[in-house]
Write a protein that holds these residues in place. Structure first.
Motif, PDB file in Angstrom:
ATOM      1  N   ALA A  46       0.813  -1.232   0.000  1.00  0.00           N
ATOM      2  CA  ALA A  46       0.000   0.000   0.000  1.00  0.00           C
ATOM      3  C   ALA A  46       0.844   1.278   0.000  1.00  0.00           C
ATOM      4  O   ALA A  46       0.291   2.381   0.041  1.00  0.00           O
ATOM      5  CB  ALA A  46      -0.926  -0.005   1.213  1.00  0.00           C
ATOM      6  N   LYS A  47       2.163   1.135  -0.003  1.00  0.00           N
ATOM      7  CA  LYS A  47       3.080   2.292   0.051  1.00  0.00           C
ATOM      8  C   LYS A  47       2.767   3.145   1.287  1.00  0.00           C
ATOM      9  O   LYS A  47       2.574   4.350   1.213  1.00  0.00           O
ATOM     10  CB  LYS A  47       2.964   3.148  -1.224  1.00  0.00           C
ATOM     11  N   HIS A  48       2.698   2.465   2.427  1.00  0.00           N
ATOM     12  CA  HIS A  48       2.262   3.149   3.645  1.00  0.00           C
ATOM     13  C   HIS A  48       3.368   3.156   4.693  1.00  0.00           C
ATOM     14  O   HIS A  48       3.902   2.106   5.042  1.00  0.00           O
ATOM     15  CB  HIS A  48       1.016   2.435   4.205  1.00  0.00           C
ATOM     16  N   PHE A  49       3.700   4.362   5.181  1.00  0.00           N
ATOM     17  CA  PHE A  49       4.647   4.510   6.295  1.00  0.00           C
ATOM     18  C   PHE A  49       3.839   4.704   7.570  1.00  0.00           C
ATOM     19  O   PHE A  49       3.031   5.632   7.663  1.00  0.00           O
ATOM     20  CB  PHE A  49       5.549   5.728   6.061  1.00  0.00           C
ATOM     21  N   ARG A  50       4.019   3.817   8.528  1.00  0.00           N
ATOM     22  CA  ARG A  50       3.215   3.865   9.754  1.00  0.00           C
ATOM     23  C   ARG A  50       3.828   4.858  10.735  1.00  0.00           C
ATOM     24  O   ARG A  50       4.673   4.519  11.563  1.00  0.00           O
ATOM     25  CB  ARG A  50       3.153   2.460  10.382  1.00  0.00           C
ATOM     26  N   ARG A  51       3.355   6.096  10.674  1.00  0.00           N
ATOM     27  CA  ARG A  51       3.875   7.195  11.505  1.00  0.00           C
ATOM     28  C   ARG A  51       3.816   6.854  12.991  1.00  0.00           C
ATOM     29  O   ARG A  51       4.680   7.259  13.768  1.00  0.00           O
ATOM     30  CB  ARG A  51       3.048   8.464  11.188  1.00  0.00           C
ATOM     31  N   CYS A  84      19.916  -2.205  14.389  1.00  0.00           N
ATOM     32  CA  CYS A  84      19.775  -2.036  12.925  1.00  0.00           C
ATOM     33  C   CYS A  84      19.564  -3.390  12.255  1.00  0.00           C
ATOM     34  O   CYS A  84      18.726  -3.532  11.354  1.00  0.00           O
ATOM     35  CB  CYS A  84      21.026  -1.367  12.346  1.00  0.00           C
ATOM     36  N   LEU A  85      20.330  -4.380  12.674  1.00  0.00           N
ATOM     37  CA  LEU A  85      20.208  -5.721  12.081  1.00  0.00           C
ATOM     38  C   LEU A  85      18.795  -6.269  12.264  1.00  0.00           C
ATOM     39  O   LEU A  85      18.172  -6.756  11.313  1.00  0.00           O
ATOM     40  CB  LEU A  85      21.254  -6.640  12.707  1.00  0.00           C
ATOM     41  N   GLU A  86      18.282  -6.163  13.473  1.00  0.00           N
ATOM     42  CA  GLU A  86      16.956  -6.750  13.743  1.00  0.00           C
ATOM     43  C   GLU A  86      15.845  -5.993  13.013  1.00  0.00           C
ATOM     44  O   GLU A  86      14.893  -6.606  12.530  1.00  0.00           O
ATOM     45  CB  GLU A  86      16.691  -6.790  15.250  1.00  0.00           C
ATOM     46  N   LEU A  87      15.967  -4.672  12.952  1.00  0.00           N
ATOM     47  CA  LEU A  87      14.920  -3.912  12.244  1.00  0.00           C
ATOM     48  C   LEU A  87      14.950  -4.216  10.750  1.00  0.00           C
ATOM     49  O   LEU A  87      13.912  -4.376  10.102  1.00  0.00           O
ATOM     50  CB  LEU A  87      15.091  -2.408  12.484  1.00  0.00           C
ATOM     51  N   SER A  92      13.994  -3.027   5.306  1.00  0.00           N
ATOM     52  CA  SER A  92      15.033  -1.984   5.210  1.00  0.00           C
ATOM     53  C   SER A  92      14.456  -0.595   5.459  1.00  0.00           C
ATOM     54  O   SER A  92      15.170   0.308   5.911  1.00  0.00           O
ATOM     55  CB  SER A  92      15.681  -1.992   3.822  1.00  0.00           C
ATOM     56  N   GLY A  93      13.176  -0.418   5.159  1.00  0.00           N
ATOM     57  CA  GLY A  93      12.569   0.899   5.334  1.00  0.00           C
ATOM     58  C   GLY A  93      12.599   1.358   6.779  1.00  0.00           C
ATOM     59  O   GLY A  93      12.815   2.545   7.056  1.00  0.00           O
ATOM     60  N   TRP A  94      12.396   0.412   7.704  1.00  0.00           N
ATOM     61  CA  TRP A  94      12.379   0.813   9.116  1.00  0.00           C
ATOM     62  C   TRP A  94      13.784   1.009   9.659  1.00  0.00           C
ATOM     63  O   TRP A  94      14.018   1.909  10.472  1.00  0.00           O
ATOM     64  CB  TRP A  94      11.539  -0.157   9.955  1.00  0.00           C
ATOM     65  N   ARG A  95      14.739   0.214   9.197  1.00  0.00           N
ATOM     66  CA  ARG A  95      16.130   0.511   9.584  1.00  0.00           C
ATOM     67  C   ARG A  95      16.537   1.863   8.981  1.00  0.00           C
ATOM     68  O   ARG A  95      17.222   2.668   9.632  1.00  0.00           O
ATOM     69  CB  ARG A  95      17.062  -0.622   9.130  1.00  0.00           C
ATOM     70  N   THR A  96      16.083   2.129   7.776  1.00  0.00           N
ATOM     71  CA  THR A  96      16.415   3.410   7.151  1.00  0.00           C
ATOM     72  C   THR A  96      15.850   4.562   7.965  1.00  0.00           C
ATOM     73  O   THR A  96      16.525   5.583   8.166  1.00  0.00           O
ATOM     74  CB  THR A  96      15.860   3.462   5.709  1.00  0.00           C
ATOM     75  N   ARG A 221       9.038   0.622  -0.241  1.00  0.00           N
ATOM     76  CA  ARG A 221       7.677   1.156  -0.397  1.00  0.00           C
ATOM     77  C   ARG A 221       7.012   1.459   0.945  1.00  0.00           C
ATOM     78  O   ARG A 221       6.057   2.213   0.987  1.00  0.00           O
ATOM     79  CB  ARG A 221       6.834   0.177  -1.222  1.00  0.00           C
ATOM     80  N   ALA A 222       7.513   0.851   2.027  1.00  0.00           N
ATOM     81  CA  ALA A 222       6.922   1.149   3.336  1.00  0.00           C
ATOM     82  C   ALA A 222       7.609   2.334   4.002  1.00  0.00           C
ATOM     83  O   ALA A 222       7.430   2.581   5.191  1.00  0.00           O
ATOM     84  CB  ALA A 222       6.980  -0.079   4.239  1.00  0.00           C
ATOM     85  N   SER A 223       8.432   3.061   3.254  1.00  0.00           N
ATOM     86  CA  SER A 223       9.009   4.293   3.792  1.00  0.00           C
ATOM     87  C   SER A 223       8.894   5.381   2.725  1.00  0.00           C
ATOM     88  O   SER A 223       8.490   5.114   1.600  1.00  0.00           O
ATOM     89  CB  SER A 223      10.449   4.087   4.257  1.00  0.00           C
ATOM     90  N   VAL A 224       9.239   6.593   3.111  1.00  0.00           N
ATOM     91  CA  VAL A 224       8.961   7.751   2.251  1.00  0.00           C
ATOM     92  C   VAL A 224      10.275   8.432   1.863  1.00  0.00           C
ATOM     93  O   VAL A 224      11.089   8.740   2.733  1.00  0.00           O
ATOM     94  CB  VAL A 224       8.082   8.769   3.020  1.00  0.00           C
TER      95      VAL A 224
END
Ligand code: TGC
Length: 398
Positions: A46-51, A84-87, A92-96, A221-224
């Motif tokens: 959905a190309k959604h970043f969960r704020r 970082c490894l676990e996220l 990768s979007g959440w580690r980013t 896609r899960a990050s902006v």
């Protein structure tokens, strides 16, 4: 969740970690499994970043966790790497996000900011109440920041910024942007090439600042990531970062982010390997699990070697960082190796999963797509090869 034996049990890396480091890792693993994994395929689609996860990451202490004071956890470099490894094992979007917030935006303020700037921004950013972004890369490319065209012109006591930035993570959600620009005022380095590059803290509500999410991404896609336009953006004189003079300013922050990638990419690789092992055990072809074939076992063994070697390299670099001796060239070794091997592992895992590997029933194709971004940002493979080439020969081939 994998049903195959845990790869952690094969190669006892935990024995090399302190109990505090293991606690950070477990906290991040739990967050990844409980919060990220249940929704990540849907968000990627959905190309959604969960704020709302930003505040949770702040509550867990992950934002700017390697920094001291100002509400930051003051954890060691290895602890940060393990998070970082676990996220990134989830996405990768959440580690980013954690990298952009902590290693880039917060590090820039922490390393180069005035006391007032630190007090104003860092506690809120550490808590996840405020988001920061790091505006360095420009539309024509990110490899040569010395060639940036964004300018900061002296205007009375303040500065006026004009230009454009591209691929800036979280810019449309950010409260503050660390904007790198070339100044005209000789008193601040103006007219001296790379030394004219200075950093500015720009509240994103400032007139003339516009951030537009980039659409059409098949990765992250899960990050902006955004385009930024700076059109006569006026900031006060105290918006400049006093401690960052020249390109060594942004490069000092890139060192931090690249270090996180060394660990993070191995998380994505581990996730791909786990998927490949699981499928090797439960998919039967020619009357037996495919994992009972020598060709599959050879592939799994090679993937496993690279995951474990990559984590050992990350750990070595982390220990050097904790000692204060980690060099940019050593970080390039890690960034180049981790991302290159993670991509190769993702591709191999995709093949082992056969047709299923191209679906979102498995995380592998998503990791492979994300890793294409990770390979490109914070210095491409080629940039890191050339940094190492320069280190080895003393000759600059840029
Ligand atoms: P060079 O002459 O080598 O150096 C200029 C000045 O910078 C210093 N320096 C460093 N300082 C700290 N750490 C490092 N890693 C440093 N590398 C260089 C150097 O000592 C010198 O200082 P001074 O005081 O003598 O002036 O500069 P160069 O232009 O020859 O550098 C070449 C090269 C290719 C190594 C450099 O340009 C480079 O690393 N390029 C890649 C840049 C990059 O990684 N770009 C991608 C950024 S990603 C992004 O912006 C998006 S953020 C993520 C998101 O928002 O999602």
């Amino acid at each position: 969740m994998t049903t195959a034996p845990s790869i952690d049990a094969v190669f006892d890396l935990d024995a090399l970690l302190s109990s505090e480091e293991l606690e950070w890792q477990q906290k991040a693993r739990a967050f990844a499994q409980d919060r990220l994994l249940p929704v990540i395929e849907e968000d990627f689609e959905a190309k959604h970043f969960r704020r709302e996860f930003v505040k949770e990451l702040g509550d867990l202490g992950f934002l700017g966790m390697h920094l001291q004071g100002y509400g930051c956890a003051g954890a060691g470099a290895v602890s940060y790497g393990l998070v970082c490894l676990e996220l990134e094992a989830a996405d990768s979007g959440w580690r980013t996000f954690v990298s952009v917030q902590g290693s880039l935006a917060m590090s820039a303020i922490h390393k180069y900011g005035s006391e007032e700037q630190k007090q104003q921004w860092l506690p809120g950013m550490a808590a996840g109440d405020l988001i920061g972004c790091f505006a360095l890369t420009e539309p024509q490319g990110g490899s040569d920041p010395a060639g940036m065209t964004t300018t900061a012109r002296r205007d009375g006591d303040g500065w006026v910024l004009d230009g454009a930035k591209r691929w800036i993570g979280l810019a449309s959600l950010a409260d503050v942007a660390v904007v790198w620009a070339k100044v005209d005022d000789p008193e601040f380095g103006g007219g001296d090439g790379g030394r004219a590059v200075r950093g500015f803290l720009v509240p994103t509500s400032t007139p003339g600042f516009t951030a537009t999410p980039i659409d059409g991404k098949l990765s992250m896609r899960a990050s902006v990531q955004c385009d930024i336009s700076l059109d006569g953006v006026r900031v006060d004189g105290d918006a400049i970062l006093p401690g960052a003079k020249g390109l060594s300013g942004p490069f000092g922050c890139l060192n931090e982010a690249r270090y996180g990638i060394v660990w993070g990419a191995m998380g994505a690789a581990r996730s791909c390997l786990e998927a490949a092992i699981e499928r090797s055990v439960d998919r039967e072809v020619f009357g037996k699990p495919i994992g009972a074939n020598q060709l599959i076992q050879a592939k799994l063994a090679d993937m496993f070697l690279e995951v474990e070697k990559g984590i050992l390299l990350a750990l070595h670099l982390g220990r050097l960082k904790e000692r204060g001796t980690l060099t940019p060239a050593q970080i390039s070794v890690g960034k180049l190796n981790s991302v290159r091997e993670a991509l190769a592992i993702a591709h191999e895992a995709r093949a082992i999963l056969a047709g299923d590997g191209i679906t979102n029933a498995w995380p592998v194709m998503r990791h492979a797509a994300n890793l294409e971004s990770v390979r490109t940002y914070e210095g491409t493979d080629e940039i890191h090869q050339l940094i190492l080439g320069r280190e080895l020969t003393g000759l600059n081939a840029f």
